[in-house]
Motif scaffolding. Structure first.
Motif, short mmCIF file in Angstrom:
data_model
loop_
_atom_site.label_atom_id
_atom_site.label_comp_id
_atom_site.label_asym_id
_atom_site.label_seq_id
_atom_site.Cartn_x
_atom_site.Cartn_y
_atom_site.Cartn_z
N TRP A 38 -72.01 -114.51 79.51
CA TRP A 38 -71.34 -115.60 80.21
C TRP A 38 -71.11 -115.13 81.66
O TRP A 38 -71.28 -115.88 82.58
N THR A 39 -70.63 -113.92 81.80
CA THR A 39 -70.21 -113.13 82.97
C THR A 39 -68.87 -113.55 83.57
O THR A 39 -68.23 -112.72 84.20
N LYS A 40 -68.44 -114.77 83.38
CA LYS A 40 -67.11 -115.19 83.82
C LYS A 40 -66.49 -116.07 82.73
O LYS A 40 -67.17 -116.94 82.15
N LEU A 41 -65.20 -115.88 82.47
CA LEU A 41 -64.51 -116.68 81.47
C LEU A 41 -64.46 -118.15 81.86
O LEU A 41 -64.32 -119.03 81.02
N SER A 42 -64.65 -118.43 83.13
CA SER A 42 -64.67 -119.83 83.59
C SER A 42 -65.83 -120.61 82.96
O SER A 42 -65.74 -121.84 82.82
N VAL A 43 -66.89 -119.93 82.54
CA VAL A 43 -68.00 -120.60 81.85
C VAL A 43 -67.49 -121.14 80.51
O VAL A 43 -67.76 -122.29 80.15
N TYR A 44 -66.73 -120.31 79.79
CA TYR A 44 -66.12 -120.78 78.54
C TYR A 44 -65.22 -121.99 78.81
O TYR A 44 -65.28 -122.99 78.09
N GLU A 45 -64.40 -121.90 79.81
CA GLU A 45 -63.47 -122.98 80.13
C GLU A 45 -64.22 -124.28 80.43
O GLU A 45 -63.84 -125.35 79.96
N GLU A 46 -65.32 -124.17 81.16
CA GLU A 46 -66.10 -125.38 81.48
C GLU A 46 -66.79 -125.94 80.24
O GLU A 46 -66.76 -127.15 80.00
N LEU A 47 -67.42 -125.08 79.45
CA LEU A 47 -68.08 -125.55 78.22
C LEU A 47 -67.07 -126.20 77.28
O LEU A 47 -67.37 -127.21 76.62
N SER A 48 -65.86 -125.66 77.23
CA SER A 48 -64.83 -126.18 76.34
C SER A 48 -64.36 -127.58 76.72
O SER A 48 -63.74 -128.26 75.90
N THR A 49 -64.64 -128.02 77.93
CA THR A 49 -64.26 -129.39 78.30
C THR A 49 -65.15 -130.41 77.60
O THR A 49 -64.80 -131.58 77.52
N PHE A 50 -66.30 -129.96 77.08
CA PHE A 50 -67.22 -130.86 76.38
C PHE A 50 -67.00 -130.86 74.88
O PHE A 50 -67.09 -131.91 74.25
N ALA A 51 -66.78 -129.68 74.29
CA ALA A 51 -66.64 -129.56 72.83
C ALA A 51 -66.06 -128.19 72.51
O ALA A 51 -66.12 -127.27 73.35
N PRO A 52 -65.51 -128.02 71.32
CA PRO A 52 -65.04 -126.69 70.92
C PRO A 52 -66.15 -125.66 71.12
O PRO A 52 -67.30 -125.90 70.73
N THR A 53 -65.80 -124.55 71.75
CA THR A 53 -66.79 -123.56 72.16
C THR A 53 -66.41 -122.19 71.61
O THR A 53 -65.25 -121.80 71.65
N ASP A 54 -67.42 -121.48 71.09
CA ASP A 54 -67.21 -120.12 70.60
C ASP A 54 -68.47 -119.33 70.93
O ASP A 54 -69.47 -119.89 71.38
N GLY A 55 -68.43 -118.04 70.70
CA GLY A 55 -69.59 -117.22 70.98
C GLY A 55 -69.24 -115.75 70.92
O GLY A 55 -68.24 -115.36 70.33
N VAL A 56 -70.08 -114.96 71.55
CA VAL A 56 -69.93 -113.51 71.57
C VAL A 56 -70.12 -113.01 73.00
O VAL A 56 -70.64 -113.71 73.85
N ALA A 57 -69.71 -111.77 73.20
CA ALA A 57 -69.91 -111.12 74.49
C ALA A 57 -71.29 -110.48 74.55
O ALA A 57 -71.86 -110.11 73.53
N GLY A 58 -71.79 -110.35 75.76
CA GLY A 58 -73.06 -109.67 76.00
C GLY A 58 -72.84 -108.42 76.84
O GLY A 58 -71.71 -108.09 77.21
N ASN A 59 -73.93 -107.77 77.16
CA ASN A 59 -73.85 -106.50 77.89
C ASN A 59 -73.42 -106.66 79.34
O ASN A 59 -73.03 -105.68 79.98
N ASN A 60 -73.43 -107.87 79.90
CA ASN A 60 -72.97 -108.09 81.27
C ASN A 60 -71.57 -108.70 81.35
O ASN A 60 -71.14 -109.09 82.43
N ASP A 61 -70.90 -108.80 80.21
CA ASP A 61 -69.58 -109.41 80.18
C ASP A 61 -68.49 -108.36 80.30
O ASP A 61 -68.63 -107.23 79.83
N GLY A 62 -67.38 -108.76 80.94
CA GLY A 62 -66.27 -107.85 81.16
C GLY A 62 -65.30 -107.82 79.99
O GLY A 62 -65.47 -108.54 79.00
N PRO A 63 -64.26 -107.00 80.13
CA PRO A 63 -63.29 -106.81 79.05
C PRO A 63 -62.60 -108.11 78.61
O PRO A 63 -62.26 -108.26 77.44
N ASP A 64 -62.37 -109.04 79.53
CA ASP A 64 -61.71 -110.29 79.16
C ASP A 64 -62.55 -111.07 78.15
O ASP A 64 -62.04 -111.61 77.17
N ILE A 65 -63.84 -111.11 78.35
CA ILE A 65 -64.75 -111.83 77.43
C ILE A 65 -64.94 -111.04 76.15
O ILE A 65 -64.92 -111.61 75.05
#
Length: 168
Positions: A38-65
């Protein structure tokens, strides 16, 4: 049920906004799954405006994700069990799919979703869909940008890719 599947958005570095083609499908979604980077938690926040969103972290994601999502999980939609993992680890990128399958070895799933390689994949291993949506914002060496749609009806899962040329 319609589940939009994305991975490797790498936002905002690779795109300042979600592509219009993706947004059109998100407006119809009952759920969204993101397979990491995702690289920024704001991506989650934006996706969540459309529908319930879940997922996993990747190798480019920070501790918050990482703290919010972890690296591996099983999600259940209408009785269908879906394993989600980014697929990164030791080894070369061609081993990404193998690593994703190994993450759920011995677990009965309708699908395994992974990312990392940015290479769209959809095949069956036995009765399990093995699915990498590619990337809607960072196609790398692919000809087109992509994401996925999973449709679950009466406990049966169907998956397909949506390919497009313009990430604006």
């Amino acid at each position: 049920m319609i589940v939009v599947v994305v991975s490797d958005t790498h936002m905002p570095r690779m795109s300042k906004k979600l592509p219009d083609r993706l947004v059109r499908e998100l407006k119809k979604a009952d759920a969204v799954i993101h397979a990491g980077d995702w690289t920024k938690l704001s991506v989650y926040e934006e996706l969540s405006t459309f529908a319930p969103t879940d997922g996993v972290a990747g190798n480019n994601d920070g501790p918050d994700i990482i703290d919010r999502f972890g690296y591996r999980k099983i999600l259940t939609f209408e009785g269908c069990r879906i394993g989600v993992v980014h697929g990164h680890g030791i080894g070369k990128r061609p081993n990404t799919e193998e690593r994703a399958l190994e993450a759920f070895n011995g677990i009965k799933l309708e699908a395994v979703i992974f990312g990392h390689s940015h290479i769209p994949v959809h095949r069956l291993v036995g009765s399990t869909h093995v699915f990498n949506p590619g990337s809607p914002t960072d196609k790398r060496r692919q000809l087109r940008y992509s994401f996925g749609i999973m449709e679950i009806i009466a406990g049966k899962l169907r998956a397909k890719h949506i390919f497009f040329d313009d990430k604006s």
